[in-house]
Design an enzyme around this catalytic site. Structure first.
Site, PDB file in Angstrom:
ATOM      1  N   THR A 382       0.851  -1.187   0.000  1.00 13.95           N
ATOM      2  CA  THR A 382       0.000   0.000   0.000  1.00 13.95           C
ATOM      3  C   THR A 382       0.891   1.242   0.000  1.00 13.95           C
ATOM      4  O   THR A 382       2.015   1.235   0.482  1.00 13.95           O
ATOM      5  CB  THR A 382      -0.984   0.009   1.200  1.00 13.95           C
ATOM      6  OG1 THR A 382      -1.663  -1.235   1.235  1.00 13.95           O
ATOM      7  CG2 THR A 382      -1.998   1.128   1.096  1.00 13.95           C
ATOM      8  N   ASP A 424      -9.287  -8.904   2.136  1.00 10.12           N
ATOM      9  CA  ASP A 424      -9.882  -7.834   2.958  1.00 10.12           C
ATOM     10  C   ASP A 424     -11.371  -8.084   3.234  1.00 10.12           C
ATOM     11  O   ASP A 424     -11.983  -7.380   4.036  1.00 10.12           O
ATOM     12  CB  ASP A 424      -9.692  -6.459   2.294  1.00 10.12           C
ATOM     13  CG  ASP A 424      -8.333  -5.858   2.628  1.00 10.12           C
ATOM     14  OD1 ASP A 424      -7.632  -6.415   3.485  1.00 10.12           O
ATOM     15  OD2 ASP A 424      -7.974  -4.826   2.032  1.00 10.12           O
ATOM     16  N   SER A 453     -11.963  -1.623   3.516  1.00 11.95           N
ATOM     17  CA  SER A 453     -10.575  -1.167   3.501  1.00 11.95           C
ATOM     18  C   SER A 453     -10.284  -0.370   4.765  1.00 11.95           C
ATOM     19  O   SER A 453     -11.195   0.128   5.424  1.00 11.95           O
ATOM     20  CB  SER A 453     -10.374  -0.269   2.273  1.00 11.95           C
ATOM     21  OG  SER A 453      -9.100   0.325   2.299  1.00 11.95           O
ATOM     22  N   SER A 454      -9.003  -0.254   5.090  1.00 11.01           N
ATOM     23  CA  SER A 454      -8.593   0.659   6.165  1.00 11.01           C
ATOM     24  C   SER A 454      -8.055   1.968   5.596  1.00 11.01           C
ATOM     25  O   SER A 454      -7.659   2.861   6.359  1.00 11.01           O
ATOM     26  CB  SER A 454      -7.493   0.021   7.017  1.00 11.01           C
ATOM     27  OG  SER A 454      -7.936  -1.176   7.587  1.00 11.01           O
TER      28      SER A 454
HETATM   29  N1  GLY Z   1      -5.648  -3.702   1.499  1.00 17.07           N
HETATM   30  C1  GLY Z   1      -5.542  -2.902   2.645  1.00 17.07           C
HETATM   31  C2  GLY Z   1      -6.703  -2.010   2.850  1.00 17.07           C
HETATM   32  O1  GLY Z   1      -7.366  -1.647   1.892  1.00 17.07           O
HETATM   33  O2  GLY Z   1      -6.990  -1.680   3.969  1.00 17.07           O
END
Ligand code: GLY
Length: 571
Positions: A382, A424, A453-454
């Site tokens: 990310t 996720d 998602s975070s």
């Molecule tokens: N794949 C990490 C997120 O979207 O939180």
């Protein structure tokens, strides 16, 4: 179980706050936000890689705005930082357009293919099949990034998409030297990359990660980017590229169809906007859990007289707010197009009042005491970048392929490395994902649904100062961004915000993850006395922040000092 009187108080107030949505809200204290006509006169970009930052600056120099620059930065990151994000993944962005003050959340998140089958993520004995969830084509959602880039360019940019993609195409075609993070990521995932011929061909040199100084070209991705540049959205989601993607995925055991790709759409959503100590934080709504959690934590904290507390007590309240927000994350949140969520309740200051009352002033609340309806350390996956341009347009973009190098699966003939975002979803009820996060039915996999998602790209708008902020870091994205927002509101500058040591609590596992040196010995002793279990963790994100001081009209950009090659640049 017999409860002490103080725990009875905690439990009672928690039960009281777990009721239905509150219709009313406290009158918001409108924070003073800088006039929308103010312009910095210059621009700043902070991204995780200097080639990507330079791509953004190049497009600004051609007359582009922050949104054109975002297309250039994201597409170049797809080439030079594929371990973190790329055309095979998705992004979430919060932007503010200076000309009319429009604030919008761009949801270019991946979606589950229509044929998704939860049984594919189980072993024959019913245990979670982590390999299917994280490696290879079954782990990949339908990508959103190419659609998001075309959308940003068409709806918010000034330049043709082809101009904004030109630096990425050039870099992929002519080559670049992979930095140490990419070389290490390839070495870490070499065994998985070897499983897929097109992945091994793209990433391994003589069966190994490329050596330092290797000039590395990515001709297949250059071609795919060129088709996207010429044809826009359809260039990726229909025709030659789509056919190659589907045939590669299906040949390797995946279940994508051309209809999945043809049906992909970017969503524009209203961002979450929350007032805190004279600032307005504009952040990511579902299908990110980040904004809801950040808003819930800020709502809890704004009723605490933090200035009157010692350091350990302040940390205690922040941890307890994190714990409660992540409890709600696990219980309620998912794709708003598929699930009804009690957002009025979760975002209400009254709900936060109840949660605050459940915090004992000098004692940790075990997560097992909080009623519910229902980790892995973050690696170099990310990425986040922040941009403010000379006209005051601003954009915070967090982009991902999920875990380091995503699914490790490159679709032959496209150069596109697919994400492993299916992890996720709450794939197996009661079992955590790679970030130790649990989920409920709200985040169960369904064809066409976006996985939670975070990612928490955020703007912090004040009368005198503004920040564009975000970070990678799996589940710790939320708490890292929160701590960055608090540091900015406390008056810290961009460099101090990104350098600040971090801590994290996510309800379960019931522990506080701490960066070395985050607490002094006295604070550590006091937190342990309150009942916290402190757990050393590394690494911590890769925050990229741009700040704008409206009094001096100065922009400042800073990249996380924890990792090499991050650069903040002001033009
Ligand atoms: N794949 C990490 C997120 O979207 O939180």
């Amino acid at each position: 179980m017999s409860l002490s009187p103080r725990w009875r108080v905690v439990l009672l107030s928690l039960l009281l706050t777990a009721g239905p949505a509150f219709a009313a809200d406290r009158p918001a204290q409108a924070p003073a936000v800088a006039s929308k006509v103010q312009k910095p006169g210059h621009a700043a970009i902070a991204s995780a890689n200097f080639l990507a930052t330079n791509a953004g600056l190049e497009v600004l120099a051609k007359g582009g705005n922050a949104f054109d620059a975002a297309v250039a930065v994201a597409s170049t990151l797809s080439v030079v930082e594929p371990e973190s994000s790329g055309l095979g993944g998705g992004f979430m962005a919060v932007l503010r357009r200076a000309s009319d003050g429009r604030e919008v959340f761009i949801d270019a998140r991946e979606v589950a293919p229509a044929a998704v089958d939860p049984k594919d993520y189980l072993n024959p004995d019913g245990s979670p099949n982590r390999d299917a969830a994280l490696v290879g084509p079954l782990s990949a959602g339908i990508p959103g990034e190419p659609a998001g880039l075309a959308w940003l360019s068409e709806h918010y940019g000034k330049l043709p998409l082809a101009t904004s993609l030109a630096p990425a195409i050039r870099t992929a075609r002519d080559g670049f030297e992979p930095d140490s993070r990419l070389r290490h990521a390839i070495a870490e995932r070499a065994d998985d990359l070897r499983r897929w011929p097109a992945s091994a061909a793209k990433y391994l040199v003589g069966g190994k990660a490329p050596a330092e100084g290797t000039l590395w070209r990515d001709p297949d991705q250059a071609r795919t980017l060129q088709i996207l540049a010429r044809q826009g959205h359809e260039g990726f989601y229909q025709g030659e590229v789509a056919k190659k993607l589907v045939s590669a995925v299906r040949a390797a055991g995946g279940n994508w169809t051309e209809a999945d790709l043809a049906g992909y759409r970017v969503k524009e959503r209203a961002p979450i906007s929350i007032d805190y100590r004279g600032y307005r934080v504009v952040t990511a709504p579902p299908p990110s859990s980040g904004g809801v959690a950040i808003a819930e934590i800020l709502n809890i904290l704004r009723g605490v007289e933090m200035d009157k507390l010692d350091h350990a007590q302040r940390v205690h309240y922040v941890i307890e707010a994190m714990r409660r927000a992540f409890r709600d994350h696990n219980d309620y949140l998912g794709d708003p197009d598929f699930v009804k969520m009690p957002l009025d309740m979760l975002l209400s200051p009254f709900y936060a009042d109840g949660l605050r009352q459940s915090i004992l002033p000098d004692q940790a609340t075990p997560s097992s005491m909080l009623p519910t309806s229902g980790a892995h350390d973050p690696g170099p996956h990310t990425t986040h970048f922040s941009i403010i341009d000379k006209d005051g347009n601003m954009i915070a973009v967090t982009s991902t392929v999920n875990y380091t190098l995503g699914s490790t699966f490159v679709a032959a003939g496209t150069g596109v490395l697919l994400n492993d975002e299916m992890d996720d979803f709450a794939l197996v009820p009661g079992k955590p994902n790679v970030y130790g996060l649990l989920g409920s039915k709200a985040n169960a996999p369904v064809g066409g649904k976006r996985m939670l998602s975070s990612m928490s790209p955020s703007l912090v708008l004040g009368r005198d100062r503004t920040a564009v902020i975000g970070s990678p870091g799996g589940s710790t994205i939320i708490t890292q961004v929160l701590e960055g927002i608090l540091a900015f509101i406390d008056g810290k500058d961009a460099s101090a915000i990104v350098a600040q040591k971090r801590f994290h609590h996510q309800f379960l596992p019931d522990r506080v993850d701490v960066e070395e040196g985050v607490f002094d010995a006295a604070t550590t002793r006091e937190l342990e006395r309150m009942g916290y279990s402190l757990h050393p963790r590394s690494p911590w994100g890769f925050m990229n922040v741009v700040t704008w001081d409206h009094r001096s009209n100065a922009l400042d950009a800073a990249s996380d000092p924890r990792r090499p090659s991050g650069l903040g640049k002001v033009q």
